[in-house]
Design a protein around this motif. Structure first.
Motif, PDB file in Angstrom:
ATOM      1  N   LEU A 291      24.316  32.713  33.296  1.00 49.38           N
ATOM      2  CA  LEU A 291      25.327  33.480  32.542  1.00 49.38           C
ATOM      3  C   LEU A 291      26.359  32.549  31.901  1.00 49.38           C
ATOM      4  O   LEU A 291      27.189  32.990  31.098  1.00 49.38           O
ATOM      5  N   LYS A 292      26.303  31.265  32.261  1.00 49.15           N
ATOM      6  CA  LYS A 292      27.329  30.312  31.831  1.00 49.15           C
ATOM      7  C   LYS A 292      27.455  30.288  30.311  1.00 49.15           C
ATOM      8  O   LYS A 292      26.438  30.267  29.608  1.00 49.15           O
ATOM      9  N   GLY A 293      28.719  30.365  29.829  1.00 54.23           N
ATOM     10  CA  GLY A 293      28.944  30.313  28.388  1.00 54.23           C
ATOM     11  C   GLY A 293      28.738  31.640  27.697  1.00 54.23           C
ATOM     12  O   GLY A 293      29.248  31.883  26.598  1.00 54.23           O
ATOM     13  N   LEU A 294      27.954  32.539  28.347  1.00 53.77           N
ATOM     14  CA  LEU A 294      27.691  33.848  27.699  1.00 53.77           C
ATOM     15  C   LEU A 294      28.666  34.894  28.206  1.00 53.77           C
ATOM     16  O   LEU A 294      29.198  35.708  27.465  1.00 53.77           O
ATOM     17  N   TYR A 295      28.903  34.874  29.546  1.00 48.34           N
ATOM     18  CA  TYR A 295      29.791  35.850  30.186  1.00 48.34           C
ATOM     19  C   TYR A 295      30.703  35.124  31.159  1.00 48.34           C
ATOM     20  O   TYR A 295      30.282  34.141  31.776  1.00 48.34           O
ATOM     21  N   HIS A 296      31.950  35.589  31.251  1.00 42.29           N
ATOM     22  CA  HIS A 296      32.860  35.034  32.269  1.00 42.29           C
ATOM     23  C   HIS A 296      32.833  36.013  33.435  1.00 42.29           C
ATOM     24  O   HIS A 296      33.346  37.136  33.310  1.00 42.29           O
ATOM     25  N   LEU A 297      32.250  35.588  34.551  1.00 41.42           N
ATOM     26  CA  LEU A 297      32.079  36.488  35.711  1.00 41.42           C
ATOM     27  C   LEU A 297      33.402  36.661  36.444  1.00 41.42           C
ATOM     28  O   LEU A 297      34.133  35.696  36.661  1.00 41.42           O
ATOM     29  N   ARG A 298      33.683  37.911  36.845  1.00 48.15           N
ATOM     30  CA  ARG A 298      34.855  38.193  37.667  1.00 48.15           C
ATOM     31  C   ARG A 298      34.398  38.822  38.971  1.00 48.15           C
ATOM     32  O   ARG A 298      33.279  38.576  39.411  1.00 48.15           O
ATOM     33  N   GLU A 299      35.254  39.693  39.562  1.00 44.82           N
ATOM     34  CA  GLU A 299      35.003  40.190  40.931  1.00 44.82           C
ATOM     35  C   GLU A 299      33.801  41.151  40.987  1.00 44.82           C
ATOM     36  O   GLU A 299      33.409  41.728  39.996  1.00 44.82           O
ATOM     37  N   THR A 300      33.291  41.281  42.217  1.00 42.45           N
ATOM     38  CA  THR A 300      32.249  42.265  42.506  1.00 42.45           C
ATOM     39  C   THR A 300      32.893  43.648  42.522  1.00 42.45           C
ATOM     40  O   THR A 300      33.941  43.846  43.131  1.00 42.45           O
TER      41      THR A 300
END
Ligand SMILES: O=C(Nc1ccc2c(c1)CNCC2)c1ccc(F)cc1
Length: 334
Positions: free
Chosen positions: A6-15
Motif C-alpha cells: 500500500l506504500k505510496g498509494l494509501y496512508h494507513l491509519r487505525e483499525t
C-alpha cells in the motif's frame, strides 16, 4: 505489519473493525486525500472461506450504486487480499437501531426506501444478496445506507428465475423455504429478509427469535409473529406482505417500490437506478490526463478498462469529490 503493497498509494491509519476473517483499517488515498476503508484478509486464515472473497470481489466489481458500498481497488498478493472500499464512518445500522431502541416510522421509511433501492438494483443486475441484515448495512457520513458483504451473494446462471439450493445467511433473517432445504429463488428469499429487517427497524427486536436454532426454525416455519401496538396499519400490512410463508404469495420488489407505506408522505416511487453514469466524467478525465501527462482519449481508454487498480480508485474518488461539491483536483506529489 508492513503492508508494503500500500506504500505510496494509501496512508494507513487505525483499525476500525475486525470481523471473522478480515481486518478493516481507515486509510487516506494519497492522490485525492479522500478517506477509504481497507479490508485486509490473510489467505491462510481464510481457509475454506477463500471462495467467498472471490464471490464478493466479482460481485462488487459489477455493482455501482449510491446505496451499495463502493469497491475502489483490489490488491492481491501471495498471502493477502486488500479490498479498498467506500468509507462508512457511522458504522452499522444494527448499532444505530440498538442505540435508539427502535426507529420512528418516518426515519425507518427513509432507510427502508434506500434498502429497497439497493436490493432492486442488484436483483435487476441478476444478483441475490442472501445475507440481508442490519449488520450488513453501514451508514456513511450523510447517514445514507450502504449495503456490504456480498460474500454469500448468488448470480444464478441463466437469470434470477433459476433456483438456488445453498442454505446460507443468518438464521433469524432466513426465509422458510431456505431453511427447509427446498430449492428457492434468491429474489424471494431476499424479500423475506427485508421483511425481517423492516420489522427490526420499527420494533427494535426480531419477529422470530430463539437461541435454540431448531426452535427458531419452528417459529419461522409457523409464520406466526406478534406485532406491537405502535405499528401503523400500513406498516403491518407491508410486513405481512413480505413475511408470507408461501414465496409465491410474497410481495415482489416491483410491487414494493410503489407500496403505500413507502410512498406515504414522500409520494415518489422508490428509484433503484444508479446515480452513476455509464459515460465517464469529463472533469475527472481531464484532471487525470494532466496528472499522468496523457491525452484525454488515452486517459479515458485507460479508465474504461476498469481494472480496479489504483487508477480505478483515483477516478472514483475524484468523482466522489465532484459529487460532494469539492474541487476535482489531485494532490500534486513532490
Ligand atoms: O468504513 C467502514 N467502517 C468504519 C469506518 C469508520 C469508523 C467506523 C467504521 C466505526 N466508528 C469509527 C469510525 C467500512 C466500510 C466498508 C466495509 F466493508 C466495512 C467497514
Amino acid at each position: 505489519m508492513s503492508y508494503s503493497e500500500l506504500k505510496g498509494l494509501y496512508h494507513l491509519r487505525e483499525t476500525i473493525g475486525s470481523g471473522g476473517f478480515a481486518k478493516v483499517k481507515l486509510a487516506y488515498h494519497s492522490l485525492t486525500g479522500e478517506k477509504v476503508a481497507i479490508k485486509i484478509m490473510d489467505k491462510r486464515s481464510l481457509g475454506e472461506d477463500l471462495p467467498r472473497v472471490k464471490t464478493e470481489i466479482a460481485a462488487m466489481q459489477d455493482l455501482c450504486h449510491q446505496h451499495i458500498c463502493k469497491l475502489y481497488q483490489v490488491i492481491e498478493t501471495a498471502d493477502r487480499f486488500y479490498m479498498v472500499l467506500e468509507y462508512c464512518p457511522e458504522g452499522e445500522l444494527f448499532d444505530y437501531i440498538v442505540a435508539k431502541d427502535k426507529l420512528e416510522e418516518e426515519e425507518a421509511k427513509i432507510f427502508f426506501r434506500q434498502i429497497v433501492a439497493a436490493v432492486g438494483y442488484i436483483h435487476n443486475k441478476g444478483y441475490a444478496h442472501r445475507d440481508l441484515k442490519p449488520e450488513n448495512l453501514l451508514l456513511d457520513e450523510d447517514q445514507n445506507l450502504k449495503l456490504i458483504d456480498f460474500g454469500l451473494c448468488a448470480k444464478p446462471r441463466g437469470g434470477m428465475e433459476n433456483v438456488l439450493y445453498t442454505c446460507c445467511g443468518s438464521p433469524a433473517y432466513a426465509a422458510p423455504e431456505l431453511i427447509s432445504g427446498r430449492e428457492y429463488l434468491g429474489a424471494e428469499a431476499d424479500i423475506w429478509s427485508m421483511g425481517i429487517l423492516l420489522y427490526a427497524l420499527l420494533c427494535g427486536y426480531l419477529p422470530f427469535d430463539d437461541e435454540n436454532i431448531p426452535q427458531l426454525y419452528k417459529k419461522i416455519q409457523s409464520g406466526k409473529y406478534e406485532t406491537p401496538w405502535w405499528l401503523s396499519q400500513d406498516s403491518k400490512e407491508l410486513i405481512s406482505a413480505m413475511l408470507q410463508l408461501d414465496p409465491k404469495r410474497r410481495v415482489t420488489i416491483n410491487q414494493l417500490v410503489t407500496h403505500p407505506w413507502l410512498m406515504e408522505a414522500i409520494d415518489m416511487p422508490v428509484e433503484w437506478n444508479s446515480k452513476y453514469k455509464r459515460k465517464v466524467d469529463d472533469d475527472c478525465i481531464t484532471e487525470l490526463a494532466v496528472h499522468y501527462g496523457k491525452s484525454r482519449q488515452e486517459m479515458e481508454a485507460d479508465v474504461q478498462e476498469w481494472k480496479f487498480d489504483y487508477l480505478t480508485a483515483t477516478y472514483f474518488l475524484l468523482l466522489e469529490k465532484k459529487m460532494k461539491g469539492r474541487p476535482v483536483r489531485l494532490i500534486q506529489q513532490q
